[in-house]
Design a protein around this motif. Structure first.
Motif, mmCIF file in Angstrom:
data_model
loop_
_atom_site.group_PDB
_atom_site.id
_atom_site.type_symbol
_atom_site.label_atom_id
_atom_site.label_comp_id
_atom_site.label_asym_id
_atom_site.label_seq_id
_atom_site.Cartn_x
_atom_site.Cartn_y
_atom_site.Cartn_z
ATOM 1 N N VAL A 124 0.854 -1.195 0.000
ATOM 2 C CA VAL A 124 0.000 0.000 0.000
ATOM 3 C C VAL A 124 0.882 1.234 0.000
ATOM 4 N N VAL A 125 0.675 2.104 -0.967
ATOM 5 C CA VAL A 125 1.388 3.374 -1.053
ATOM 6 C C VAL A 125 0.637 4.370 -0.175
ATOM 7 N N LYS A 126 1.300 4.866 0.846
ATOM 8 C CA LYS A 126 0.642 5.700 1.855
ATOM 9 C C LYS A 126 0.972 7.180 1.620
ATOM 10 N N VAL A 127 -0.050 7.970 1.289
ATOM 11 C CA VAL A 127 0.121 9.391 0.998
ATOM 12 C C VAL A 127 -0.824 10.186 1.901
ATOM 13 N N GLY A 128 -0.288 11.102 2.673
ATOM 14 C CA GLY A 128 -1.111 11.911 3.561
ATOM 15 C C GLY A 128 -1.518 13.231 2.935
ATOM 16 N N ARG A 129 -2.724 13.665 3.239
ATOM 17 C CA ARG A 129 -3.137 15.053 2.982
ATOM 18 C C ARG A 129 -2.645 15.845 4.189
ATOM 19 N N ILE A 130 -1.376 16.185 4.191
ATOM 20 C CA ILE A 130 -0.760 16.704 5.405
ATOM 21 C C ILE A 130 0.504 17.483 5.043
ATOM 22 N N ALA A 131 0.902 18.387 5.957
ATOM 23 C CA ALA A 131 2.112 19.198 5.788
ATOM 24 C C ALA A 131 2.000 20.128 4.586
ATOM 25 N N GLY A 132 0.809 20.703 4.391
ATOM 26 C CA GLY A 132 0.625 21.647 3.292
ATOM 27 C C GLY A 132 -0.805 21.887 2.878
ATOM 28 N N GLN A 133 -1.756 21.120 3.441
ATOM 29 C CA GLN A 133 -3.166 21.236 3.044
ATOM 30 C C GLN A 133 -3.849 22.321 3.893
ATOM 31 N N PHE A 134 -3.445 23.571 3.660
ATOM 32 C CA PHE A 134 -3.929 24.683 4.476
ATOM 33 C C PHE A 134 -4.873 25.619 3.713
ATOM 34 N N ALA A 135 -5.204 25.311 2.476
ATOM 35 C CA ALA A 135 -6.065 26.186 1.683
ATOM 36 C C ALA A 135 -7.161 25.364 1.036
ATOM 37 N N LYS A 136 -8.322 25.992 0.850
ATOM 38 C CA LYS A 136 -9.470 25.301 0.274
ATOM 39 C C LYS A 136 -10.149 26.172 -0.768
ATOM 40 N N PRO A 137 -10.563 25.581 -1.904
ATOM 41 C CA PRO A 137 -11.402 26.324 -2.850
ATOM 42 C C PRO A 137 -12.780 26.549 -2.242
ATOM 43 N N ARG A 138 -13.405 27.616 -2.600
ATOM 44 C CA ARG A 138 -14.720 27.937 -2.053
ATOM 45 C C ARG A 138 -15.686 28.272 -3.179
ATOM 46 N N SER A 139 -16.971 28.157 -2.881
ATOM 47 C CA SER A 139 -18.000 28.408 -3.895
ATOM 48 C C SER A 139 -18.310 29.886 -4.057
ATOM 49 N N GLY A 140 -17.763 30.732 -3.217
ATOM 50 C CA GLY A 140 -17.992 32.159 -3.332
ATOM 51 C C GLY A 140 -16.808 32.958 -2.827
ATOM 52 N N ASP A 141 -16.724 34.222 -3.252
ATOM 53 C CA ASP A 141 -15.639 35.100 -2.802
ATOM 54 C C ASP A 141 -15.939 35.732 -1.454
ATOM 55 N N THR A 142 -17.213 35.910 -1.152
ATOM 56 C CA THR A 142 -17.591 36.582 0.084
ATOM 57 C C THR A 142 -18.657 35.785 0.829
ATOM 58 N N GLU A 143 -18.805 36.097 2.106
ATOM 59 C CA GLU A 143 -19.790 35.456 2.977
ATOM 60 C C GLU A 143 -20.548 36.549 3.714
ATOM 61 N N THR A 144 -21.860 36.396 3.840
ATOM 62 C CA THR A 144 -22.688 37.402 4.505
ATOM 63 C C THR A 144 -23.368 36.809 5.730
ATOM 64 N N ARG A 145 -23.222 37.502 6.857
ATOM 65 C CA ARG A 145 -23.896 37.120 8.092
ATOM 66 C C ARG A 145 -24.563 38.350 8.692
ATOM 67 N N ASP A 146 -25.857 38.227 8.907
ATOM 68 C CA ASP A 146 -26.619 39.315 9.514
ATOM 69 C C ASP A 146 -26.367 40.638 8.797
ATOM 70 N N GLY A 147 -26.323 40.585 7.472
ATOM 71 C CA GLY A 147 -26.157 41.793 6.683
ATOM 72 C C GLY A 147 -24.730 42.269 6.521
ATOM 73 N N VAL A 148 -23.772 41.594 7.133
ATOM 74 C CA VAL A 148 -22.361 41.978 7.032
ATOM 75 C C VAL A 148 -21.672 41.062 6.018
#
Length: 472
Positions: A124-148
């Motif tokens: 089994v070739v063991k590969v971790g999602r680790i030591a660099g997985q600090f960013a995530k794509p998102r479905s939007g550029d901004t987020e709104t909470r209570d009008g902010v």
């Protein structure tokens, strides 16, 4: 009141036609001439440039020879001579960092690998999602909470989860913190995998404990006992299990989504032995479903580095797109260079995956096939938590194996978001987590992960699939 995320413009993968490979000259910065999706809006260009310069002067996190060794192991996966296990956090955070957290993630991956090794009767070739997985794509550029309205959280590499203007403002200095945390993580991983923590008998004892303590785990008692007997048989045959390093050390590789191109470029180095460029931020990098545009910056950047590369393929992927991606990312046709990671969702995998697998086979494209059964099965629970159901994860995995069996191709591996901790983020599984329990220990900053017991249960189920595939 639940937050809302402002949508990005349409970024369906595959748009545009890339220039022929022969007409371009690649450099680590040539991606800058292409449209770059999912990049933060850095407010201070001078600070970003200074950070990139600082990262460029730091030592590489991994080495070109290591990346080449992983390519060789992945080639064995593509030939059906090994199996790929890739897993780890959805997104690492600065807060959830320490020896115990790293140890527990490694522990569950080692436990899974033992079950898979026995089931497949293959390395089994063991590969971790680790030591660099600090960013995530998102479905939007901004987020709104209570009008902010504020910039969306894009992972600790970019900004902070706290909903305030200061926390959500992208800060390039965080990229340096990513580097140093990744370096510390790699240092500890190397110590664990070479210092006795990965001892095969120790790992098998952990699996036996899971089987004994979990009501669902007892269904795997026979398989666990077979592994124990196999180890006893080796000892009886005179194999020095206690002292042979084969049973005490493992190869463990790192990977992450190559999302933040400023960071990836800054850590790209030319190998002194071969003259080839390598992204020395990780052994393996992958391109996500949202950033695999043929004319885009991510495909351009990863086309020029020598690391093994993965590409996520969602249900809208077409045969022509896959063929073009293979031409751009693996023009030499080297097995082990390109891994196609299907993430169709349980509802779509049976309809969409066979056409792609068949076309890749018929066109002779040398790829490794892996299944990400997590990302296509995400939904929001009645209590407002982003979650996945364990049974959906298993269903897509079973479909992946069934499709490859039908087409006579190699189901090379699985790619899973998981943690070594006892969180409550995905429904079902050995603990039969229900909607009302999600809030008990929901700790992920982005997507829900399998907890340690769910991850082990999945490994035992996949081991059974591998045994069936072998015997059939």
């Amino acid at each position: 009141m639940h937050p809302t995320i402002a949508p990005l413009r349409d970024e369906g993968a595959g748009g545009g036609v890339a220039p022929p490979v022969d007409d371009r000259t690649w450099t680590p910065s040539s991606w800058r001439a292409r449209p770059a999706w999912q990049q933060p809006t850095w407010p201070d260009g001078d600070a970003l440039a200074a950070t990139s310069g600082e990262l460029s002067a730091l030592p590489p996190l991994v080495f070109a020879g290591e990346a080449r060794a992983l390519r060789s192991q992945l080639a064995a996966v593509g030939r059906g001579e090994a199996f790929l296990l890739q897993g780890g956090d959805c997104a690492e955070t600065f807060a959830a960092f320490g020896a115990d957290a790293i140890r527990d993630k490694l522990k569950v991956l080692l436990q899974m690998a033992v079950a898979l090794t026995y089931g497949a009767q293959l390395p089994v070739v063991k590969v971790g999602r680790i030591a660099g997985q600090f960013a995530k794509p998102r479905s939007g550029d901004t987020e709104t909470r209570d009008g902010v309205e504020l910039p969306v959280y894009r992972g600790d590499a970019v900004n902070a989860l706290e909903f305030s203007e200061e926390a959500r403002t992208p800060d390039p200095h965080r990229l340096v913190q990513v580097y140093h945390q990744a370096a510390a993580t790699l240092n500890l991983l190397r110590a664990f995998t070479r210092g006795g923590f990965a001892d095969l008998e120790r790992v098998q004892q952990w699996n036996q404990q899971f089987v004994a303590e979990s009501p669902q785990g007892r269904r795997y008692e026979q398989l666990a006992e077979e592994i124990t007997r196999a180890l006893a048989f080796l000892k009886a045959c005179g194999v020095d299990v206690e002292n042979d390093p084969t049973f005490h050390t493992v190869d463990f590789w790192t990977s992450h989504e190559a999302l933040l191109l400023e960071y990836e470029e800054a850590l790209t180095r030319r190998d002194s032995l071969t003259g080839q460029w390598y992204d020395c931020s990780a052994h393996m990098l992958w391109i996500g479903e949202r950033t695999r545009q043929l004319d885009g910056a991510h495909v351009e950047f990863l086309s020029g580095v020598g690391n093994p590369i993965g590409v996520k393929l969602g249900p809208k992927s077409t045969v022509d797109e896959v063929e073009e991606l293979a031409a751009r990312l693996n023009p030499e046709g080297e097995l082990g260079r390109l891994t196609l990671i299907s993430r169709m969702g349980a509802q779509h995998a049976g309809d969409r995956l066979p056409e792609l697998v068949r076309a890749v086979r018929d066109r002779g494209l040398p790829v490794v096939w892996s299944c990400d059964p997590m990302h296509g099965n995400t939904f929001t629970s009645d209590n407002g938590f982003k979650t996945r159901h364990f049974e959906d994860v298993l269903t897509e995995t079973r479909t992946f194996f069934a499709v490859h069996a039908e087409e006579g191709t190699v189901p090379g591996g699985i790619h899973v978001e998981l943690t070594g901790e006892d969180v409550t983020e995905c429904l079902g599984g050995a603990q039969e987590i229900v909607d009302g329990q999600l809030g008990t220990r929901y700790e992920s900053a982005c997507d829900p992960r399998l907890n340690n017991r769910q991850a082990l249960e999945m490994a035992f189920q996949v081991a059974e699939l591998l045994r069936t595939d072998e015997s059939g």
